[in-house]
Design a protein around this motif. Structure first.
Motif, PDB file in Angstrom:
ATOM      1  N   THR A  59       0.829  -1.196   0.000  1.00 27.52           N
ATOM      2  CA  THR A  59       0.000   0.000   0.000  1.00 27.52           C
ATOM      3  C   THR A  59       0.868   1.252   0.000  1.00 27.52           C
ATOM      4  OG1 THR A  59      -1.644   1.233   1.241  1.00 27.52           O
ATOM      5  CG2 THR A  59      -0.210  -0.150   2.509  1.00 27.52           C
ATOM      6  N   PHE A  78      -9.091  -0.760   2.745  1.00 27.83           N
ATOM      7  CA  PHE A  78      -8.761  -0.079   1.505  1.00 27.83           C
ATOM      8  C   PHE A  78      -7.279  -0.354   1.264  1.00 27.83           C
ATOM      9  CE2 PHE A  78     -12.043   2.165   3.801  1.00 27.83           C
ATOM     10  CZ  PHE A  78     -13.051   2.266   2.861  1.00 27.83           C
ATOM     11  N   ASN A  79      -6.970  -1.163   0.245  1.00 22.65           N
ATOM     12  CA  ASN A  79      -5.592  -1.601   0.002  1.00 22.65           C
ATOM     13  C   ASN A  79      -5.019  -2.284   1.237  1.00 22.65           C
ATOM     14  OD1 ASN A  79      -5.371  -0.878  -2.653  1.00 22.65           O
ATOM     15  ND2 ASN A  79      -4.146   0.945  -2.298  1.00 22.65           N
ATOM     16  N   LYS A 113      -5.640  -1.674   4.343  1.00 21.76           N
ATOM     17  CA  LYS A 113      -5.548  -0.769   5.493  1.00 21.76           C
ATOM     18  C   LYS A 113      -6.942  -0.308   5.900  1.00 21.76           C
ATOM     19  CE  LYS A 113      -1.124  -0.698   5.697  1.00 21.76           C
ATOM     20  NZ  LYS A 113      -0.471  -1.378   6.795  1.00 21.76           N
ATOM     21  N   GLU A 156     -15.658   5.082   2.845  1.00 19.03           N
ATOM     22  CA  GLU A 156     -15.240   5.328   1.458  1.00 19.03           C
ATOM     23  C   GLU A 156     -15.554   6.764   1.058  1.00 19.03           C
ATOM     24  OE1 GLU A 156     -15.919   3.720  -3.086  1.00 19.03           O
ATOM     25  OE2 GLU A 156     -16.364   2.388  -1.415  1.00 19.03           O
ATOM     26  N   THR A 177      -7.302   6.680  -5.950  1.00 23.11           N
ATOM     27  CA  THR A 177      -6.659   5.371  -5.929  1.00 23.11           C
ATOM     28  C   THR A 177      -5.521   5.335  -4.912  1.00 23.11           C
ATOM     29  OG1 THR A 177      -5.180   5.908  -7.774  1.00 23.11           O
ATOM     30  CG2 THR A 177      -7.304   4.885  -8.321  1.00 23.11           C
ATOM     31  N   GLY A 198      -6.822   3.572  -2.066  1.00 21.40           N
ATOM     32  CA  GLY A 198      -7.344   2.239  -2.323  1.00 21.40           C
ATOM     33  C   GLY A 198      -8.751   2.234  -2.888  1.00 21.40           C
ATOM     34  N   SER A 247     -15.496   0.058  -4.972  1.00 18.66           N
ATOM     35  CA  SER A 247     -14.106  -0.074  -4.525  1.00 18.66           C
ATOM     36  C   SER A 247     -13.498  -1.360  -5.014  1.00 18.66           C
ATOM     37  CB  SER A 247     -14.023  -0.010  -3.012  1.00 18.66           C
ATOM     38  OG  SER A 247     -14.806  -1.022  -2.420  1.00 18.66           O
TER      39      SER A 247
END
Length: 112
Positions: free
Chosen positions: A28, A44-45, A47, A80, A95, A98, A112
């Motif tokens: 990440t 998200f990625n 994390k 998000e 991006t 993530g 996502s």
């Protein structure tokens, strides 16, 4: 040394928000937050939103760090959207957090 997307000098390996002391290198762009753990399950990625916010604000606006948990409570279930708002405010590519580049306009829900 290289320059991060935020105009700061960093040493390799690095992340867009710099490398935290003692952090391991991950896939990440945010490194690994060593502040606190959270029970949030949305990743998200790899994390949590909290980890991303802490890494971001440590680099961009440290005065906001005490407000991270308050922001997360305000956006509970809408992490998000919080990250999209942050990307929009700072004119960043979502991006980096993530997220997909574009939210789903048909349903009004971000993908996502």
């Amino acid at each position: 040394p290289s320059t991060t997307p935020f105009g700061q000098q960093s040493v390799t390996p690095s992340t867009p928000f710099g490398q935290q002391p003692g952090a391991s290198v991950t896939s990440t762009p945010f490194g690994q937050a060593n502040i606190m753990t959270t029970s949030a399950t949305t990743l998200f990625n790899g994390k949590t939103a909290r980890e991303i916010l802490i890494a971001f604000y440590q680099q961009r606006k440290p005065a906001q760090l005490p407000k991270v948990d308050q922001l997360l409570q305000k956006y509970a279930g809408k992490e998000e959207q919080l990250l999209r708002n942050l990307a929009n405010k700072y004119k960043l590519d979502p991006t980096l957090f993530g997220l997909s580049a574009m939210p789903n306009i048909v349903t009004g829900q971000a993908q996502s």
